[in-house]
Design a protein around this motif. Structure first.
Motif, PDB file in Angstrom:
ATOM      1  N   MET A   1       2.712   7.759  -7.232  1.00 36.90           N
ATOM      2  CA  MET A   1       2.700   7.804  -5.772  1.00 36.90           C
ATOM      3  C   MET A   1       4.042   7.359  -5.202  1.00 36.90           C
ATOM      4  O   MET A   1       4.513   7.896  -4.198  1.00 36.90           O
ATOM      5  N   TYR A   2       4.659   6.369  -5.849  1.00 34.11           N
ATOM      6  CA  TYR A   2       5.921   5.833  -5.340  1.00 34.11           C
ATOM      7  C   TYR A   2       7.132   6.595  -5.878  1.00 34.11           C
ATOM      8  O   TYR A   2       8.180   6.592  -5.254  1.00 34.11           O
ATOM      9  N   SER A   3       6.974   7.239  -7.015  1.00 35.90           N
ATOM     10  CA  SER A   3       8.131   7.920  -7.624  1.00 35.90           C
ATOM     11  C   SER A   3       8.200   9.413  -7.333  1.00 35.90           C
ATOM     12  O   SER A   3       9.238  10.034  -7.551  1.00 35.90           O
ATOM     13  N   THR A   4       7.088  10.000  -6.838  1.00 35.33           N
ATOM     14  CA  THR A   4       7.118  11.451  -6.588  1.00 35.33           C
ATOM     15  C   THR A   4       6.420  11.895  -5.305  1.00 35.33           C
ATOM     16  O   THR A   4       6.608  13.036  -4.887  1.00 35.33           O
ATOM     17  N   VAL A   5       5.617  11.058  -4.679  1.00 36.16           N
ATOM     18  CA  VAL A   5       4.800  11.509  -3.548  1.00 36.16           C
ATOM     19  C   VAL A   5       5.261  10.924  -2.217  1.00 36.16           C
ATOM     20  O   VAL A   5       5.591  11.644  -1.275  1.00 36.16           O
TER      21      VAL A   5
ATOM     22  N   GLY B   1       7.461   9.110   0.718  1.00 37.91           N
ATOM     23  CA  GLY B   1       8.855   9.035   1.118  1.00 37.91           C
ATOM     24  C   GLY B   1       9.667  10.262   0.748  1.00 37.91           C
ATOM     25  O   GLY B   1       9.146  11.310   0.346  1.00 37.91           O
ATOM     26  N   THR B   2      10.980  10.112   0.876  1.00 39.76           N
ATOM     27  CA  THR B   2      11.912  11.192   0.560  1.00 39.76           C
ATOM     28  C   THR B   2      12.344  11.115  -0.902  1.00 39.76           C
ATOM     29  O   THR B   2      12.081  10.119  -1.582  1.00 39.76           O
ATOM     30  N   LYS B   3      13.035  12.144  -1.349  1.00 38.44           N
ATOM     31  CA  LYS B   3      13.540  12.150  -2.722  1.00 38.44           C
ATOM     32  C   LYS B   3      14.484  10.975  -2.954  1.00 38.44           C
ATOM     33  O   LYS B   3      14.453  10.327  -4.013  1.00 38.44           O
ATOM     34  N   THR B   4      15.298  10.668  -1.963  1.00 39.83           N
ATOM     35  CA  THR B   4      16.233   9.551  -2.087  1.00 39.83           C
ATOM     36  C   THR B   4      15.493   8.227  -2.225  1.00 39.83           C
ATOM     37  O   THR B   4      15.847   7.385  -3.051  1.00 39.83           O
ATOM     38  N   GLN B   5      14.434   8.048  -1.432  1.00 41.09           N
ATOM     39  CA  GLN B   5      13.644   6.819  -1.518  1.00 41.09           C
ATOM     40  C   GLN B   5      12.930   6.720  -2.869  1.00 41.09           C
ATOM     41  O   GLN B   5      12.861   5.640  -3.465  1.00 41.09           O
TER      42      GLN B   5
ATOM     43  N   GLY C   1       0.826  -1.190   0.000  1.00 45.58           N
ATOM     44  CA  GLY C   1       0.000   0.000   0.000  1.00 45.58           C
ATOM     45  C   GLY C   1       0.867   1.249   0.000  1.00 45.58           C
ATOM     46  O   GLY C   1       1.921   1.284  -0.641  1.00 45.58           O
ATOM     47  N   PRO C   2       0.484   2.274   0.766  1.00 42.40           N
ATOM     48  CA  PRO C   2       1.245   3.542   0.774  1.00 42.40           C
ATOM     49  C   PRO C   2       2.470   3.469   1.685  1.00 42.40           C
ATOM     50  O   PRO C   2       2.627   4.267   2.605  1.00 42.40           O
ATOM     51  N   ASP C   3       3.322   2.510   1.440  1.00 44.15           N
ATOM     52  CA  ASP C   3       4.524   2.291   2.254  1.00 44.15           C
ATOM     53  C   ASP C   3       5.710   2.110   1.316  1.00 44.15           C
ATOM     54  O   ASP C   3       5.958   1.004   0.819  1.00 44.15           O
ATOM     55  N   ILE C   4       6.449   3.174   1.060  1.00 36.93           N
ATOM     56  CA  ILE C   4       7.533   3.099   0.085  1.00 36.93           C
ATOM     57  C   ILE C   4       8.683   2.232   0.584  1.00 36.93           C
ATOM     58  O   ILE C   4       9.379   1.592  -0.207  1.00 36.93           O
ATOM     59  N   ASP C   5       8.896   2.176   1.907  1.00 41.54           N
ATOM     60  CA  ASP C   5       9.950   1.316   2.440  1.00 41.54           C
ATOM     61  C   ASP C   5       9.671  -0.144   2.096  1.00 41.54           C
ATOM     62  O   ASP C   5      10.564  -0.885   1.684  1.00 41.54           O
ATOM     63  N   GLN C   6       8.411  -0.565   2.279  1.00 47.02           N
ATOM     64  CA  GLN C   6       8.040  -1.928   1.932  1.00 47.02           C
ATOM     65  C   GLN C   6       8.183  -2.151   0.427  1.00 47.02           C
ATOM     66  O   GLN C   6       8.645  -3.205  -0.016  1.00 47.02           O
ATOM     67  N   GLY C   7       7.792  -1.145  -0.353  1.00 44.14           N
ATOM     68  CA  GLY C   7       7.916  -1.265  -1.802  1.00 44.14           C
ATOM     69  C   GLY C   7       9.353  -1.455  -2.241  1.00 44.14           C
ATOM     70  O   GLY C   7       9.653  -2.289  -3.103  1.00 44.14           O
TER      71      GLY C   7
END
Length: 287
Positions: free
Chosen positions: A145-149, A151-155, A95-101
């Protein structure tokens, strides 16, 4: 399509004998002819404005994959609801969890690398249906959502880099990627990523430039622009696939009830058997 019919009382009932190596029906063209895609060796990128029909297309692919033998799903959906009906069938639902992604993409790249090591050892260049390995289908709804929204820019940059690697490696080792986004702009779909997708579908866009970002530079100027699709014609798109020239298609539409019915049926066909004549050891070996 074939159907496997149990021949004895001890047989385990299964669903239609579909395979991810089979062409996937996605809709019809402007002449009413059926349109099929061999996603297994190509990958698919779809984009366009909200409500254009992208989710309908990716749910068609989800439905096919869910009913396929020896196929696993990895789903990314920051909104949760577009791919949510398939979450119980997925090996991973992000879902909305970039770390998991990011962690899941890293693991997928390890699997892809291991598969290429196997192919090299067997003097092969790509996976075939008879190899016995599962097909792992990665589907991403709303890539932005995962590439621009989130987490951080680094993530975000790491996510995009890992995804680019998976799209590059996955197509020949049974790990295709299907990605969709509402905002077709260069920061969401840079040319270095877009050009790795063998298939691209442009649903209604607001400008010639947005259509070109999806299909490739120059197609809009030749008359193939998704900006001329009527906003009331949901599901219509320009598809760049076999033949190398975009063509108008109409994606098949599944209602929410259809989607949940297919997901429930797929879950039923994938359930562990309750047949007492098959002990757990035999079932594990058969799986």
């Amino acid at each position: 399509m074939t159907t496997t019919i149990p021949t004895t009382a001890d047989a385990v009932p299964v669903g239609p004998g579909l395979s991810m190596f089979d062409p996937i029906f996605i809709g019809i063209d402007e002449f009413g002819q059926p349109v099929y895609l061999d996603v297994i060796y190509r990958n698919l990128l779809t984009a366009g404005e909200p409500g254009g029909g992208k989710s309908g297309l990716i749910n068609n692919i989800c439905g096919h994959a869910a009913l396929c033998d020896n196929t696993r799903l990895v789903l990314f959906d920051a909104k949760l609801v577009e791919l949510g009906p398939w979450r119980d069938l997925a090996d991973a639902f992000i879902g909305p969890d970039i770390d998991q992604g990011i962690e899941v993409l890293r693991r997928l790249l390890v699997v892809a690398t291991n598969r290429y090591t196997w192919l090299l050892a067997n003097r092969r260049r790509k996976l075939a249906p008879g190899d016995g390995m599962s097909v792992i289908v990665t589907i991403i709804d709303e890539l932005a959502m995962y590439s621009t929204v989130l987490g951080t820019k680094t993530q975000q940059e790491e996510f995009s880099s890992l995804l680019r690697g998976l799209v590059s490696l996955g197509r020949a080792c049974g790990m295709p990627v299907v990605a969709a986004t509402q905002r077709p702009s260069w920061d969401i779909i840079p040319a270095s990523l877009r050009d790795l997708f063998g298939y691209r579908a442009a649903f209604r866009c607001t400008s010639l430039n947005s259509s070109n970002i999806i299909l490739g530079q120059g197609w809009a100027e030749q008359g193939y622009t998704a900006s001329d699709i009527s906003p009331t014609n949901q599901g219509a798109a320009y598809l760049l696939a076999e033949g190398g020239v975009p063509r108008r298609i109409k994606a098949a539409y599944l209602t929410d009830t259809d989607i949940y019915n297919i997901a429930d049926y797929a879950a039923w066909t994938r359930r562990p058997t309750g047949n007492p004549s098959i002990n757990p050891t035999d079932w594990e070996m058969a799986a």
